[in-house]
Structures are given as C-alpha cells and as structure tokens.
Design a protein around this motif. Sequence first.
Motif, short mmCIF file in Angstrom:
data_model
loop_
_atom_site.label_atom_id
_atom_site.label_comp_id
_atom_site.label_asym_id
_atom_site.label_seq_id
_atom_site.Cartn_x
_atom_site.Cartn_y
_atom_site.Cartn_z
N GLU A 194 -3.38 -5.99 5.13
CA GLU A 194 -4.66 -6.21 4.44
C GLU A 194 -5.63 -5.05 4.67
OE1 GLU A 194 -5.74 -9.99 6.02
OE2 GLU A 194 -4.64 -11.14 4.48
N THR A 195 -5.63 -4.52 5.89
CA THR A 195 -6.51 -3.39 6.19
C THR A 195 -6.07 -2.14 5.46
OG1 THR A 195 -6.90 -4.34 8.39
CG2 THR A 195 -7.56 -2.05 8.05
N LEU A 196 -4.77 -1.91 5.38
CA LEU A 196 -4.26 -0.77 4.61
C LEU A 196 -4.67 -0.89 3.15
CD1 LEU A 196 -0.67 -0.38 6.13
CD2 LEU A 196 -2.52 1.29 6.29
N ARG A 197 -4.54 -2.08 2.61
CA ARG A 197 -4.91 -2.29 1.21
C ARG A 197 -6.42 -2.10 0.99
NH1 ARG A 197 -2.61 -7.51 -1.55
NH2 ARG A 197 -3.54 -6.38 -3.30
N SER A 198 -7.22 -2.56 1.95
CA SER A 198 -8.66 -2.42 1.79
C SER A 198 -9.10 -0.96 1.87
CB SER A 198 -9.40 -3.22 2.87
OG SER A 198 -9.19 -2.66 4.16
N SER A 199 -8.23 -0.10 2.45
CA SER A 199 -8.53 1.33 2.50
C SER A 199 -8.07 2.06 1.23
CB SER A 199 -7.88 1.97 3.73
OG SER A 199 -6.47 2.02 3.59
N GLY A 200 -7.52 1.28 0.29
CA GLY A 200 -7.12 1.86 -0.99
C GLY A 200 -5.64 2.10 -1.15
N ARG A 201 -4.87 1.71 -0.18
CA ARG A 201 -3.42 1.93 -0.27
C ARG A 201 -2.73 0.69 -0.82
NH1 ARG A 201 -1.98 5.40 5.13
NH2 ARG A 201 -0.03 5.67 3.99
N ARG A 202 -1.65 0.91 -1.54
CA ARG A 202 -0.83 -0.20 -2.01
C ARG A 202 0.34 -0.38 -1.06
NH1 ARG A 202 0.23 1.01 -8.31
NH2 ARG A 202 1.06 2.92 -7.35
N VAL A 203 0.61 -1.64 -0.73
CA VAL A 203 1.69 -1.96 0.21
C VAL A 203 2.67 -2.89 -0.51
CG1 VAL A 203 2.30 -2.89 2.47
CG2 VAL A 203 0.07 -1.77 2.14
N TYR A 204 3.90 -2.45 -0.65
CA TYR A 204 4.89 -3.22 -1.39
C TYR A 204 5.88 -3.90 -0.45
CZ TYR A 204 3.27 -0.93 -5.64
OH TYR A 204 2.49 -0.49 -6.68
N ALA A 205 6.18 -5.15 -0.76
CA ALA A 205 7.16 -5.92 0.01
C ALA A 205 8.54 -5.74 -0.62
CB ALA A 205 6.79 -7.40 -0.01
N ALA A 206 9.50 -5.28 0.17
CA ALA A 206 10.88 -5.20 -0.31
C ALA A 206 11.46 -6.61 -0.20
CB ALA A 206 11.68 -4.21 0.52
N ALA A 207 11.32 -7.37 -1.28
CA ALA A 207 11.66 -8.80 -1.20
C ALA A 207 12.06 -9.35 -2.56
CB ALA A 207 10.46 -9.59 -0.66
N LEU A 208 13.04 -10.22 -2.54
CA LEU A 208 13.46 -10.91 -3.75
C LEU A 208 12.47 -12.05 -4.01
CD1 LEU A 208 15.64 -11.17 -5.96
CD2 LEU A 208 16.88 -12.70 -4.42
N ALA A 209 11.74 -11.95 -5.09
CA ALA A 209 10.74 -12.97 -5.44
C ALA A 209 10.66 -13.07 -6.96
CB ALA A 209 9.38 -12.59 -4.85
N PRO A 210 10.21 -14.23 -7.47
CA PRO A 210 10.16 -14.42 -8.93
C PRO A 210 9.35 -13.35 -9.66
CG PRO A 210 9.83 -16.50 -7.79
CD PRO A 210 9.81 -15.45 -6.74
N ASN A 211 8.31 -12.84 -9.02
CA ASN A 211 7.45 -11.85 -9.69
C ASN A 211 7.75 -10.41 -9.27
OD1 ASN A 211 6.52 -12.36 -7.08
ND2 ASN A 211 4.42 -11.76 -7.58
N ALA A 212 8.92 -10.20 -8.64
CA ALA A 212 9.26 -8.85 -8.18
C ALA A 212 9.56 -7.93 -9.34
CB ALA A 212 10.46 -8.93 -7.24
N VAL A 213 9.17 -6.68 -9.20
CA VAL A 213 9.50 -5.64 -10.17
C VAL A 213 10.52 -4.71 -9.54
CG1 VAL A 213 7.25 -5.74 -11.29
CG2 VAL A 213 7.61 -4.15 -9.41
N THR A 214 11.31 -4.04 -10.35
CA THR A 214 12.26 -3.08 -9.79
C THR A 214 11.51 -1.86 -9.28
OG1 THR A 214 12.64 -2.10 -11.97
CG2 THR A 214 14.15 -3.85 -11.27
N ILE A 215 12.03 -1.26 -8.23
CA ILE A 215 11.33 -0.20 -7.54
C ILE A 215 11.06 1.00 -8.45
CG2 ILE A 215 13.38 0.98 -6.62
CD1 ILE A 215 11.86 1.18 -3.94
N ASP A 216 11.94 1.21 -9.43
CA ASP A 216 11.73 2.35 -10.34
C ASP A 216 10.61 2.08 -11.34
OD1 ASP A 216 13.51 0.36 -11.29
OD2 ASP A 216 14.16 1.68 -12.90
N LYS A 217 10.20 0.82 -11.47
CA LYS A 217 9.11 0.48 -12.40
C LYS A 217 7.77 0.31 -11.67
CE LYS A 217 11.60 -0.11 -16.25
NZ LYS A 217 12.98 -0.01 -15.74
N ALA A 218 7.78 0.43 -10.37
CA ALA A 218 6.57 0.17 -9.59
C ALA A 218 5.57 1.33 -9.62
CB ALA A 218 6.93 -0.15 -8.14
N GLU A 219 6.02 2.48 -10.10
CA GLU A 219 5.15 3.66 -10.19
C GLU A 219 4.50 3.95 -8.83
OE1 GLU A 219 2.44 3.02 -13.41
OE2 GLU A 219 4.00 3.23 -14.94
N ILE A 220 5.34 4.19 -7.86
CA ILE A 220 4.87 4.46 -6.50
C ILE A 220 4.06 5.76 -6.49
CG2 ILE A 220 5.58 4.80 -4.10
CD1 ILE A 220 6.27 2.06 -5.35
#
Length: 276
Positions: A194-220
């Motif tokens: 949460e602190t990383l995100r509040s500093s402006g960084r995006r933090v992605y969970a490597a996890a199988l979930a209904p709303n997961a996107v493929t890593i190549d579509k995440a625009e890292i």
Amino acid sequence: MEQNIITSRQNPIVKDVCGLAEKKNREKNGLFRFDGFKLFSEAIDARMAFERIIYREDVADRANELISEAIASGCCTKSAAVCVSASVFEKISEERAPEGVICVARMPRELHRTYGGDVATLEGERLLLAESLRDPGNLGTVMRSCFALGIDRLILTSDCADIYNPKTVRAAMGAIFKLDTTFVSPDELVGVIETLRSSGRRVYAAALAPNAVTIDKAEIAKGDCFVIGNEGHGLSADVVSACTAPVIIPMREGAESLNAAAAAAICIWETVKSAE
C-alpha cells in the motif's frame, strides 16, 4: 601453506561447522556455510568475512591459492584455514560430490536487513516482492535471477525459506553475497504494498484470479513491481487485494503452471525491461 591435518570427527571445529546445518545455530553465531570453489571465489570477490575455510587434504594446492587470495584481500587471517582428512570432510559436507572446500562466513547484515518502515529508502530501486516462498532451492534461484537480470532489492516475508540455508546459498550461486534483501513480517507485506502504491508505483500480484490480465497486456512501466507467492498456495487474498491488479503468464493450453522461480524470472524480466 603448511597445516596440521584434523583427523578426528570429534574435533570442536568440526562440530561447530556441522552445527551450522541448523538454522538456530546460524542465527546464534551470525555465521553460515557454503561448499565449493566457485562460491569461495565469488565470496572473495564480494569481500566476505571468513570465519573458517575448511579444505580436504587432497585439494590443498587448489585451496591454498584461494586462501592466499582471501588473506591478501583482507577477508580472513591465515589461522582461519583448516585442513582435514577425507573422512572428516565427508562428515562436514552436505554435497553429494563435494569439491573439497567449505567456507564459514559472517552473515552480510549490511545487505540483508529488516524493513524499517520508510518506503522512501526504496525510491528508484527495481523491486521484487515474495510472500512465503518455502523451498530453499526456489528462493536461491529467485535470488540468482534477481541479481543476474538487474533487480536492486528483493523483499521477502520472514516466513520464507532461510536465505542462509545451504540449499538456498547453493542455488543463489553467489547472489547472496551481492543482492540487497529486505525482510518484512507476513503482516507487514500488505502495508508495504500500500505504501509503494501511495508513492505512485504499481504493484502487480502474480496470481490466478478472475480479473487477472496476461503479463504482456499489463503495460508494465518503470517503477512497477511484482509480488510472487508460495509454491503451493500462491499469494494470500489480502496481498492480492492490496495490489494494483493480478497478472498471469500466458501458457499453452494444458500446460502445468510454472514453479515460483520460473514465474519470478519472467516477472523480473518484465520489470527490468520496463526500466530501460
């Protein structure tokens, strides 16, 4: 370099080195051990502080070359070197085909430390976070990939495998001497995310979930980072919820999921590639 040869398996030095196979003794003494000439050389390059260098009598010439280098580099004194018989070395070593040298070194506390709560200290660093990685070989491989591919800091929950476990050290292949590692309690990880995100960084969970996107579509993008989870259970629900979004690695239909170390390597590559 002349040395008396230790031939008794009951020698106090032998008992002390054998004791470092247990985590409680490593932590009590602030020491850890590792086998082999390659790691010995890597540790000298990293200016590790050696407490003991145990070598088998039949490899004395090869061992003494590196011992002389370690002494010249200020990593140890001559008294740290101990020659042992083949029988004694067999008792000490945990390798199936030991090369004949075992080093005992001080834990590099300046590299491996507890998180102090100030996320500003992580500013500009390329990060990988890991929750509850329990397999020492997986953890060591993750450390090796982090250092090789350009991650600046690995953040681990304290319930991960011990980074000083001989299997972790072996799999890390020298990265343990060089990679900044920060430990957080399992309860702290959500707060760090949460602190990383509040500093402006995006933090992605490597996890199988209904709303997961493929890593190549995440625009890292630069500054983004990933969290990888336990080999069997993945990430906890609280950690996934705290992240920006879950991502998955696209795979061929019918393929088994990648293990944690392989998945981490892909996430690391995406992180480093985006920072260039």
